[in-house]
Write an enzyme that holds these catalytic residues in place. Structure first.
Site, PDB file in Angstrom:
ATOM      1  N   CYS A   1       0.855  -1.165   0.000  1.00 50.24           N
ATOM      2  CA  CYS A   1       0.000   0.000   0.000  1.00 50.24           C
ATOM      3  C   CYS A   1       0.896   1.220   0.000  1.00 50.24           C
ATOM      4  O   CYS A   1       2.089   1.126   0.238  1.00 50.24           O
ATOM      5  CB  CYS A   1      -0.879  -0.014   1.236  1.00 50.24           C
ATOM      6  SG  CYS A   1      -1.733  -1.586   1.427  1.00 50.24           S
TER       7      CYS A   1
ATOM      8  N   ARG B   1       1.163   1.674  -5.999  1.00 48.72           N
ATOM      9  CA  ARG B   1       1.330   0.638  -4.967  1.00 48.72           C
ATOM     10  C   ARG B   1       0.055  -0.163  -4.706  1.00 48.72           C
ATOM     11  O   ARG B   1       0.085  -1.142  -3.968  1.00 48.72           O
ATOM     12  CB  ARG B   1       1.761   1.292  -3.663  1.00 48.72           C
ATOM     13  CG  ARG B   1       3.162   1.788  -3.734  1.00 48.72           C
ATOM     14  CD  ARG B   1       3.520   2.590  -2.521  1.00 48.72           C
ATOM     15  NE  ARG B   1       4.952   2.660  -2.431  1.00 48.72           N
ATOM     16  CZ  ARG B   1       5.701   1.925  -1.630  1.00 48.72           C
ATOM     17  NH1 ARG B   1       5.144   1.098  -0.787  1.00 48.72           N
ATOM     18  NH2 ARG B   1       7.000   2.017  -1.637  1.00 48.72           N
TER      19      ARG B   1
ATOM     20  N   TRP C   1      -3.573  -2.059  -1.404  1.00 51.47           N
ATOM     21  CA  TRP C   1      -3.555  -3.326  -2.134  1.00 51.47           C
ATOM     22  C   TRP C   1      -3.884  -4.372  -1.077  1.00 51.47           C
ATOM     23  O   TRP C   1      -3.095  -4.604  -0.156  1.00 51.47           O
ATOM     24  CB  TRP C   1      -2.183  -3.579  -2.749  1.00 51.47           C
ATOM     25  CG  TRP C   1      -2.168  -4.782  -3.650  1.00 51.47           C
ATOM     26  CD1 TRP C   1      -2.558  -4.831  -4.959  1.00 51.47           C
ATOM     27  CD2 TRP C   1      -1.749  -6.111  -3.307  1.00 51.47           C
ATOM     28  NE1 TRP C   1      -2.408  -6.111  -5.449  1.00 51.47           N
ATOM     29  CE2 TRP C   1      -1.911  -6.914  -4.454  1.00 51.47           C
ATOM     30  CE3 TRP C   1      -1.252  -6.704  -2.157  1.00 51.47           C
ATOM     31  CZ2 TRP C   1      -1.611  -8.266  -4.481  1.00 51.47           C
ATOM     32  CZ3 TRP C   1      -0.949  -8.056  -2.173  1.00 51.47           C
ATOM     33  CH2 TRP C   1      -1.116  -8.821  -3.335  1.00 51.47           C
TER      34      TRP C   1
ATOM     35  N   GLU D   1      -0.985 -10.677 -17.644  1.00 50.65           N
ATOM     36  CA  GLU D   1      -1.249  -9.646 -16.631  1.00 50.65           C
ATOM     37  C   GLU D   1      -2.146  -8.528 -17.121  1.00 50.65           C
ATOM     38  O   GLU D   1      -2.872  -7.954 -16.321  1.00 50.65           O
ATOM     39  CB  GLU D   1       0.046  -9.118 -15.996  1.00 50.65           C
ATOM     40  CG  GLU D   1       0.846  -8.132 -16.783  1.00 50.65           C
ATOM     41  CD  GLU D   1       2.022  -7.568 -15.975  1.00 50.65           C
ATOM     42  OE1 GLU D   1       3.086  -7.404 -16.568  1.00 50.65           O
ATOM     43  OE2 GLU D   1       1.875  -7.269 -14.780  1.00 50.65           O
TER      44      GLU D   1
ATOM     45  N   HIS E   1       7.909 -32.607 -24.359  1.00 49.78           N
ATOM     46  CA  HIS E   1       7.922 -33.286 -23.057  1.00 49.78           C
ATOM     47  C   HIS E   1       6.640 -33.035 -22.277  1.00 49.78           C
ATOM     48  O   HIS E   1       6.612 -33.168 -21.067  1.00 49.78           O
ATOM     49  CB  HIS E   1       9.150 -32.849 -22.256  1.00 49.78           C
ATOM     50  CG  HIS E   1      10.426 -33.186 -22.955  1.00 49.78           C
ATOM     51  ND1 HIS E   1      10.876 -34.475 -23.096  1.00 49.78           N
ATOM     52  CD2 HIS E   1      11.314 -32.405 -23.617  1.00 49.78           C
ATOM     53  CE1 HIS E   1      12.000 -34.476 -23.793  1.00 49.78           C
ATOM     54  NE2 HIS E   1      12.281 -33.226 -24.128  1.00 49.78           N
TER      55      HIS E   1
ATOM     56  N   LYS F   1       1.973  -1.877  -9.056  1.00 49.45           N
ATOM     57  CA  LYS F   1       3.252  -1.669  -9.740  1.00 49.45           C
ATOM     58  C   LYS F   1       4.419  -2.124  -8.872  1.00 49.45           C
ATOM     59  O   LYS F   1       5.378  -2.692  -9.361  1.00 49.45           O
ATOM     60  CB  LYS F   1       3.380  -0.178 -10.085  1.00 49.45           C
ATOM     61  CG  LYS F   1       4.647   0.199 -10.810  1.00 49.45           C
ATOM     62  CD  LYS F   1       4.595  -0.255 -12.240  1.00 49.45           C
ATOM     63  CE  LYS F   1       5.874   0.027 -13.002  1.00 49.45           C
ATOM     64  NZ  LYS F   1       5.986  -0.870 -14.175  1.00 49.45           N
TER      65      LYS F   1
HETATM   66  O1  M6R Z   1       9.911  -3.260  -9.366  1.00 50.79           O
HETATM   67  P1  M6R Z   1      10.399  -4.625  -9.766  1.00 50.79           P
HETATM   68  O2  M6R Z   1      11.139  -4.626 -11.040  1.00 50.79           O
HETATM   69  O3  M6R Z   1      11.185  -5.289  -8.668  1.00 50.79           O
HETATM   70  O4  M6R Z   1       9.094  -5.470  -9.977  1.00 50.79           O
HETATM   71  C1  M6R Z   1       9.171  -6.838 -10.275  1.00 50.79           C
HETATM   72  C2  M6R Z   1       7.849  -7.371 -10.766  1.00 50.79           C
HETATM   73  O5  M6R Z   1       6.847  -7.132  -9.823  1.00 50.79           O
HETATM   74  C3  M6R Z   1       7.446  -6.749 -12.100  1.00 50.79           C
HETATM   75  O6  M6R Z   1       8.403  -6.932 -13.086  1.00 50.79           O
HETATM   76  C4  M6R Z   1       6.110  -7.363 -12.573  1.00 50.79           C
HETATM   77  O7  M6R Z   1       6.295  -8.705 -12.884  1.00 50.79           O
HETATM   78  C5  M6R Z   1       5.577  -6.579 -13.767  1.00 50.79           C
HETATM   79  N1  M6R Z   1       4.225  -6.192 -13.519  1.00 50.79           N
HETATM   80  C6  M6R Z   1       5.656  -7.344 -15.048  1.00 50.79           C
HETATM   81  O8  M6R Z   1       5.170  -6.602 -16.113  1.00 50.79           O
END
Ligand code: M6R
Length: 607
Positions: A2, A27, A74, A486, A502, A602
């Site tokens: 959050c 967030r 969140w 996503e 496989h 995000k």
């Molecule tokens: O801020 P970060 O790069 O550490 O975040 C990692 C993942 O949460 C981020 O890449 C997430 O998988 C994205 N939404 C993918 O598009």
């Protein structure tokens, strides 16, 4: 995960809190709320859903008061309803919280036994009721807050205001970031400097376990042992300017179109275009003296790490373990003394990767982070940081930050190869030249938008989609599947093309598009054979390749999109762009919320 914010101001707090929450909405956007002190009493407004709903509530029912706290949620414990929205309050105290209070069930039982009546299913409410209980016993707010902090376990950041204390705000950090902002006769707290940037550039970051008592004039910091502590105030470089969409419909579309500029800026940072040499700043470890390298990251950043592993192993002959941080942190990995690690993250705040960072450092590893947010916790706590020059990425789906991570990792792989004497100057120049061609080819790919949109029309009809690639194209297949899942909510899987037979080949029928990432090069023939196997079973192969691969694939593929030809080394960077663009168009066609897809945030600041 959050966002929290607090203000002790001179003007009404609610508009300032709302603006700061806008900058924290990355967030979480399940609900939002604000509480202020009005004539010494706590009042609050809350709304389910995005921040716009709270703004509407405040328009209809304004909230006065110059001291307040705000939250964008969140959901972890308790459904994303208005009732579970923060701030959580009693008549004496109101709290906003980011993270998880792990012993909430035990505390709740204890407080209920004492007569407390809970209103929500949240873990946060246990902290509120705990503080309230200490206040009821006659403790002053500071003592009550400190006593409650001693009782809670987990990873969190908290901020609280108290009835009858109009110029007091208490906040704490344990495992989740928190910044204090110093204004002129005004004080602020927030989850990050970005939230506070329009209010003040003078920021102090809480250290792990710290808590802080803020009044209108300043802040008194206490460390994890509750002893007074000094925390340095720095001037943040984070811009207070709002980030807009320009003429694009979505942030994601804008960010996709920033690929060429971002790749150019990031490569320029680490590559000299005149001498064709990689120029890395001083690293926290000597790549020539390490026997093994760990890479840890989450989501798309992990997929960038997988590509990094291919590159570093090939060019520097250095063995690399790449793992998702949520697994790495709990698998008790054997780490040799004097080892080295690279952590990759756009936000630099991802909870699992932060935990991996701490574990690595405790195990005596030297940690280099590749991050996009220069003042993030990861950048500050690592032994060294290399920045991706991607600028703010607002869309939840990572796009330009992902390719910028690849650009940095490509430079690192070359730099490591040279340091370990595995690459000649000639090879280095050749690879550098290939990288320097990436931005213009990226621009050319973006001009193929219409073609990719046509492909998206087919993909949008599917229930399941497979992405296939070999070698460094395998992580890009995973990236294509992740992006599609996503933002379009279509089920998709990425597979190593050679692994199909496989098991996954059983999924193939005429309803399942098979999207192949198949540039010409040493693995082309092998991948093409795997695609033929899929086509022979009625699979609808749709391939991304270059002019050299086109003819062979046209024999059996339903669609072929011909991308610019580039040296094999740089293909993962280039091929990431069309798969991201494809996911974007599919999501638009499906009418989903592209920038803020359901259930996601995000920055993932809970484990
Ligand atoms: O801020 P970060 O790069 O550490 O975040 C990692 C993942 O949460 C981020 O890449 C997430 O998988 C994205 N939404 C993918 O598009």
């Amino acid at each position: 995960m959050c966002g929290i914010v607090g203000v002790i101001g001179k003007a009404p707090a609610a508009p300032l809190l709302l603006e700061a929450l806008r900058r924290l909405e990355y967030r979480g956007y399940d609900s939002a709320g604000i509480a202020t002190l009005v004539d010494g009493h706590i009042e609050r407004r809350r709304a389910e859903g995005k921040l716009g709903n709270l703004a509407g509530v405040l328009e209809r029912d304004a909230l006065p008061g110059t001291t307040g706290i705000g939250h964008t949620r969140w959901a972890t414990h308790g459904a994303p309803t208005e009732r579970n929205a923060h701030p959580h309050s009693t008549a004496r105290v109101s709290v906003v919280h980011n993270g998880i209070i792990e012993n909430h069930a035990e505390l709740r039982a204890e407080l209920e036994a004492k007569g407390a009546v809970f209103e929500t299913e949240t873990d946060t409410e246990t902290f509120v009721r705990l503080v309230d209980d200490f206040l009821r016993q006659g403790h002053e707010p500071q003592a009550a807050f400190a006593a409650a902090l001693r009782r809670v376990h987990g990873a969190f950041a908290l901020a609280a205001i108290f009835s009858g204390h109009p110029r007091l705000l208490l906040a704490a950090r344990q495992g989740a970031p928190l910044a204090v902002g110093f204004g002129e006769g005004e004080m602020f707290v927030g989850s990050d400097a970005l939230a506070l940037a329009p209010l003040t550039r003078r920021i102090a970051y809480l250290k792990e376990g710290d808590w802080v008592a803020v009044d209108g004039e300043g802040a008194r910091f206490f460390d994890a042992a509750h002893q007074p502590a000094e925390r340095r105030v720095t001037v943040t470089a984070v811009s207070g300017a709002a980030v807009g969409k320009g003429n694009y419909r979505h942030f994601m579309e804008k960010e996709l179109h920033e690929h060429p500029a971002v790749l150019g800026d990031t490569l320029r940072q680490y590559l000299d275009p005149k001498t064709l040499e990689v120029r890395l700043p001083r690293l926290p470890f000597d790549p020539a003296r390490i026997g093994r390298l760990t890479i840890s990251a989450c989501g798309s950043a992990f997929l960038a790490g997988m590509v990094g592993r291919y590159w570093i192993e090939q060019l520097a002959r250095l063995p690399v373990d790449a793992d998702v941080a949520s697994e790495f942190r709990y698998r008790n990995p054997p780490l040799a003394d004097g080892g080295a690690a690279i952590l990759i993250s756009q936000s630099g705040e991802t909870a699992d990767n932060m935990a991996a960072l701490r574990l690595l450092r405790e195990a005596g590893q030297r940690v280099l982070s590749v991050v996009n947010v220069p003042e993030s916790s990861m950048a500050r706590e690592s032994d060294g940081a290399l920045l991706t020059v991607a600028g703010p990425e607002i869309g939840v789906a990572s796009t330009k930050a992902f390719t910028a991570q690849l650009a940095v990792l490509a430079c690192l792989a070359i730099g490591f190869g040279r340091a370990r004497r595995e690459l000649s100057t000639l090879d280095e120049g050749r690879l550098a030249q290939t990288l320097l061609e990436v931005p213009s080819h990226a621009a050319a790919i973006l001009e193929q938008d219409a073609q990719i949109r046509e492909l998206a029309m087919e993909v949008a009809k599917a229930r399941d989609v497979l992405f296939l690639g070999r070698g460094a194209m395998y992580p890009i297949a995973l990236e294509g599947a992740l992006k599609l899942k996503e933002i379009s909510y279509i089920h998709a899987e990425g597979y190593a093309a050679g692994e199909m037979k496989h098991g996954p080949i059983a999924l193939i029928d005429s309803d399942v598009p098979v999207i192949a990432l198949c540039p010409s090069g040493p693995l082309f023939e092998k991948t093409a054979s795997n695609l033929q196997e899929a086509a022979a079973r009625g699979g609808r192969v749709m391939a991304f390749t270059d002019a050299e691969g086109e003819a062979a694939l046209r024999r059996f593929a339903e669609r072929v999109i011909v991308l610019p030809r580039i040296g094999e080394f740089a293909t993962p960077i280039l091929y990431a762009i069309p798969v991201q663009l494809l996911a974007y168009h599919v999501a638009v066609l499906k009418g989903t919320d592209v920038d803020q897809p359901r259930n996601l945030a995000k920055s993932v600041t809970v484990e």
